[in-house]
Design a protein around this motif. Structure first.
Motif, PDB file in Angstrom:
ATOM      1  N   HIS A 162      -5.433   8.255   3.349  1.00 11.48           N
ATOM      2  CA  HIS A 162      -5.824   9.617   2.958  1.00 11.48           C
ATOM      3  C   HIS A 162      -5.394   9.885   1.503  1.00 11.48           C
ATOM      4  CE1 HIS A 162      -6.652  13.849   4.404  1.00 11.48           C
ATOM      5  NE2 HIS A 162      -6.191  14.029   3.175  1.00 11.48           N
ATOM      6  N   THR A 163      -4.148   9.581   1.222  1.00  8.86           N
ATOM      7  CA  THR A 163      -3.608   9.780  -0.134  1.00  8.86           C
ATOM      8  C   THR A 163      -4.411   9.001  -1.165  1.00  8.86           C
ATOM      9  OG1 THR A 163      -1.402  10.023   0.768  1.00  8.86           O
ATOM     10  CG2 THR A 163      -1.538   9.464  -1.561  1.00  8.86           C
ATOM     11  N   LEU A 164      -4.736   7.746  -0.816  1.00 12.34           N
ATOM     12  CA  LEU A 164      -5.426   6.877  -1.776  1.00 12.34           C
ATOM     13  C   LEU A 164      -6.846   7.372  -2.040  1.00 12.34           C
ATOM     14  CD1 LEU A 164      -4.169   3.370  -0.589  1.00 12.34           C
ATOM     15  CD2 LEU A 164      -3.522   4.612  -2.653  1.00 12.34           C
ATOM     16  N   ASP A 212       2.698   6.141  -2.572  1.00 13.12           N
ATOM     17  CA  ASP A 212       3.817   6.957  -3.078  1.00 13.12           C
ATOM     18  C   ASP A 212       3.614   7.325  -4.539  1.00 13.12           C
ATOM     19  OD1 ASP A 212       5.253   7.101  -0.830  1.00 13.12           O
ATOM     20  OD2 ASP A 212       6.876   5.729  -1.457  1.00 13.12           O
ATOM     21  N   THR A 213       3.188   6.346  -5.316  1.00 16.28           N
ATOM     22  CA  THR A 213       3.017   6.575  -6.753  1.00 16.28           C
ATOM     23  C   THR A 213       1.854   7.526  -7.026  1.00 16.28           C
ATOM     24  OG1 THR A 213       3.739   4.293  -7.027  1.00 16.28           O
ATOM     25  CG2 THR A 213       2.849   5.364  -8.979  1.00 16.28           C
ATOM     26  N   LEU A 214       0.796   7.428  -6.192  1.00 17.12           N
ATOM     27  CA  LEU A 214      -0.421   8.200  -6.481  1.00 17.12           C
ATOM     28  C   LEU A 214      -0.479   9.539  -5.756  1.00 17.12           C
ATOM     29  CD1 LEU A 214      -3.142   5.377  -6.462  1.00 17.12           C
ATOM     30  CD2 LEU A 214      -1.946   6.388  -8.407  1.00 17.12           C
ATOM     31  N   ALA A 257      -9.431   6.342  -4.843  1.00 20.81           N
ATOM     32  CA  ALA A 257      -9.545   4.907  -4.535  1.00 20.81           C
ATOM     33  C   ALA A 257     -10.768   4.619  -3.677  1.00 20.81           C
ATOM     34  CB  ALA A 257      -8.295   4.424  -3.806  1.00 20.81           C
ATOM     35  N   ILE A 258     -11.289   3.410  -3.841  1.00 17.17           N
ATOM     36  CA  ILE A 258     -12.315   2.857  -2.957  1.00 17.17           C
ATOM     37  C   ILE A 258     -11.579   1.948  -1.979  1.00 17.17           C
ATOM     38  CG2 ILE A 258     -14.358   1.361  -2.823  1.00 17.17           C
ATOM     39  CD1 ILE A 258     -14.429   1.941  -6.026  1.00 17.17           C
ATOM     40  N   ILE A 259     -11.791   2.142  -0.673  1.00 12.84           N
ATOM     41  CA  ILE A 259     -11.117   1.295   0.314  1.00 12.84           C
ATOM     42  C   ILE A 259     -12.107   0.236   0.806  1.00 12.84           C
ATOM     43  CG2 ILE A 259      -9.794   1.230   2.471  1.00 12.84           C
ATOM     44  CD1 ILE A 259      -8.517   3.013   0.316  1.00 12.84           C
ATOM     45  N   ILE A 306       0.845  -1.201   0.000  1.00 12.10           N
ATOM     46  CA  ILE A 306       0.000   0.000   0.000  1.00 12.10           C
ATOM     47  C   ILE A 306       0.880   1.250   0.000  1.00 12.10           C
ATOM     48  CG2 ILE A 306      -1.664   1.269   1.441  1.00 12.10           C
ATOM     49  CD1 ILE A 306      -2.877  -1.535   2.076  1.00 12.10           C
ATOM     50  N   ALA A 307       2.030   1.165   0.657  1.00 12.81           N
ATOM     51  CA  ALA A 307       2.962   2.308   0.683  1.00 12.81           C
ATOM     52  C   ALA A 307       3.445   2.638  -0.736  1.00 12.81           C
ATOM     53  CB  ALA A 307       4.152   1.983   1.581  1.00 12.81           C
TER      54      ALA A 307
END
Ligand code: SF4
Lengths: 417, 164
Positions: free
Chosen positions: A343-345, A310-312, A350-352, A305-306
């Motif tokens: 938070h970033t995702l 980072d990428t997004l 993103a859907i969590i 997930i990290a």
């Protein structure tokens, strides 16, 4: 002559001099089933006339595949599992408490254990030098009742890795490359045993990803030695006392040895509908993807997930590509929340999903539409796997998944990093 | 002696082809689940297969999940035995545990629809349509013993333990 890791562990647990080809009866240190295999396990247990578990404290039920349940049939199966736990005193991990293999990794498995689970990816715990393998409900029911099972001691194939992953390349790329090389039945009935100096650089999270997919080459188990990295992981989980070093003997005999140079790898993807149907991510550029799924027992850990976060960071998913993220356990989810990844995702679109198998096996939470293409970090892309035989599943690393979510087509992560 | 018709499948028929995850809610309703057996490999199979028929496959039959429901529904619809060039490990053990014979042999020359006659004791397959005889490999002793007792549950009920 010395012993392989498989021979060593099965010798200890069977109290015999176990050699490949032998049939042994081994005590099991942990036996489990999950919510899609557990009900049949319970019925077989009862059909056999058992009333008591051999070891209630070593017997576990996980409610992870339908978490929470999408329909009445699964809900009723969940009731059955809860009732069985109440009657027998076994442990139960309820809906939302994580994917079985992740919980076994975080909290239960230790080097030298024999673990059997009514789930093929039980092999994940091989990363901790546990002889861990998947079996069906009948075998697991007998292990529930007798606390032991029979094994044919497997021949081992030694996988020697050297070097380090280049930037943008991950454990997932290696294991897809490995399966592409030896084939989906390249290790059937065998143990894969990993070694070489490349291992010294490999985190436990990376080892779990690799061991998890040993079964996709047909292997009975994918074993790593227990070394200082294993020790560090168990300590970080508050289980330092579970550590014991486990290595194959130097003069152990292997069916064959295959060498891999991690530095030579590139981001790799499995194409529909078989895991050994691999290509390089860059060769698939232009393949439009409607859903990216990040999670599962293969790649739903914090490190995964990290990489995605980072990428997004500060960016947004492609408007025509759904992005679904399912952390593998509450520990992963909580740590990801604290680190700001969630938070970033969410900001990235993103859907969590709750901790669990999520969309992986096509039960719910991300079933694909007719003709849709998905890029998933899971371990299987069989036809129909994500709920629709008219859909197409590609498997890749978390970095490839994140890059693909940004561009809407299969993308080599090195292009966006 | 077992006699029936061959239903031919290719390589890598996974447990998802046989009993897909989307039908997991039917796993406590086996007669209903059996109506979908092998649906994602051949949607017409369930309606055409008759008691006594054979599944004939290529390499790596039954790869994937540990779900015992896959061999269970194959057995429920009356399939006599599975013939394949190779079979994935968990599926193999599951089928034997349910008393469903798995015969490893070169299936290349068996065609869909062929009439087969299988002699489990002698280890032979007679393809009547093609007038062709094949032999299949012997099961490991322990699996043969379990199969002869009708599966793992009857075996353990009888002996109370593993008798190797
Ligand atoms: S995440 Fe997928 S592969 Fe892993 S246990 Fe769940 S359904 Fe199986």
């Amino acid at each position: 002559m010395g012993k392989t890791l498989a021979e060593k562990i099965l010798s200890q647990k069977s109290g015999s001099d176990a050699r490949s080809g032998d049939i042994v009866i081994a005590q099991v240190d942990l036996v489990f089933a999950q919510d899609t295999t557990g009900p049949l396990t319970i019925r077989q247990f009862q059909a056999c006339g058992f009333e008591r578990l051999a070891n209630p404290e070593k017997t576990i039920l996980f409610l992870d595949h339908a978490a929470p349940s999408p329909n009445r049939g699964m809900s009723n199966d969940h009731i059955l599992l809860h009732q069985f736990a109440q009657q027998t005193g076994c442990l139960i991990y309820d809906v939302g408490e994580g994917i079985c293999h992740q919980i076994v990794a975080e909290s239960l498995a230790k080097p030298g254990d024999v673990i059997v689970g009514a789930d093929s990816h039980t092999v994940t715990a091989g990363a901790l030098a546990a002889f861990a393998t998947g079996m069906g409900s009948s075998d697991v029911a007998i292990a529930f009742g007798l606390g032991k099972t029979w094994f044919r001691v497997p021949e081992s194939i030694k996988i020697m890795v050297s070097g380090k992953f280049p930037h943008g390349v991950e454990a997932k790329d290696f294991v897809l490359h490995l399966i592409g090389t030896i084939g989906a039945d390249g290790a059937t009935y065998k143990a894969l045993e990993f070694g070489g100096d490349g291992m010294d650089n490999m985190s436990m999270s990376e080892r779990f990803t690799i061991a998890n997919m040993a079964v996709e080459a047909g292997a009975k188990v994918g074993l790593f030695p227990a070394d200082r990295i294993t020790e560090g992981y168990l300590s970080s989980q508050g289980r330092g006392d579970h550590y014991q070093p486990m290595f194959a003997d130097r003069d152990a005999s292997y069916e064959k040895t295959i060498n891999f140079d991690l530095a030579a790898l590139e981001p790799t993807v499995a194409k529909p509908h078989n895991v050994d149907n691999v290509a390089l991510a860059r060769e698939l550029k232009g393949t439009k993807i409607q859903q990216v799924f990040i999670g599962t027992c293969t790649n739903g850990r914090l490190e995964d997930i990290a990489i995605v976060a980072d990428t997004l960071k500060g960016k947004r998913r492609h408007p025509e590509t759904r992005l679904i993220v399912a952390p593998a356990s509450p520990q992963v989810l909580l740590t990801a929340i604290r680190a700001g990844y969630i938070h970033t995702l969410v900001e990235a679109g993103a859907i969590i999903l709750p901790p669990g198998c999520g969309a992986c096996l096509g039960l719910h939470q991300g079933v694909l539409g007719d003709g849709e293409f998905c890029l998933s970090t899971a371990n299987r892309n069989f036809k129909g796997r994500m709920g629709n035989p008219e859909a197409f599943i590609y498997l890749g690393s978390p970095a490839t998944a994140a890059a693909t979510a940004l561009t809407g087509e299969i993308t080599d992560p090195r292009e966006v990093m | 002696m077992l006699r029936g018709k061959a239903f031919k499948f290719g390589d890598n028929i996974s447990t998802d082809h046989i009993t897909p995850g989307r039908l997991a809610h039917l796993r406590s309703n086996l007669p209903e689940l059996a109506k979908h057996v092998l649906e994602d490999a051949d949607p017409t199979f369930a309606s055409r297969v008759k008691a006594g028929d054979f599944i004939v496959a290529g390499n790596n039959f039954g790869l994937g999940s540990s779900r015992e429901h896959a061999p269970l529904v194959i057995k429920m619809v009356g399939v006599n035995a599975i013939l394949a060039k190779s079979v994935a490990r968990i599926f193999f053990r599951n089928a034997i545990n349910l008393g469903l014979p798995v015969l490893i042999c070169n299936t290349d020359n068996i065609d869909d629809g062929d009439e087969l006659e299988v002699d489990l004791a002698r280890g032979t397959v007679n393809d009547i349509t093609r007038a062709n005889q094949l032999t299949f490999g012997k099961l490991p002793e322990v699996m043969l013993h379990i199969l002869n007792e009708g599966g793992l549950i009857p075996y353990i009920k009888k002996y109370g333990d593993f008798k190797l």
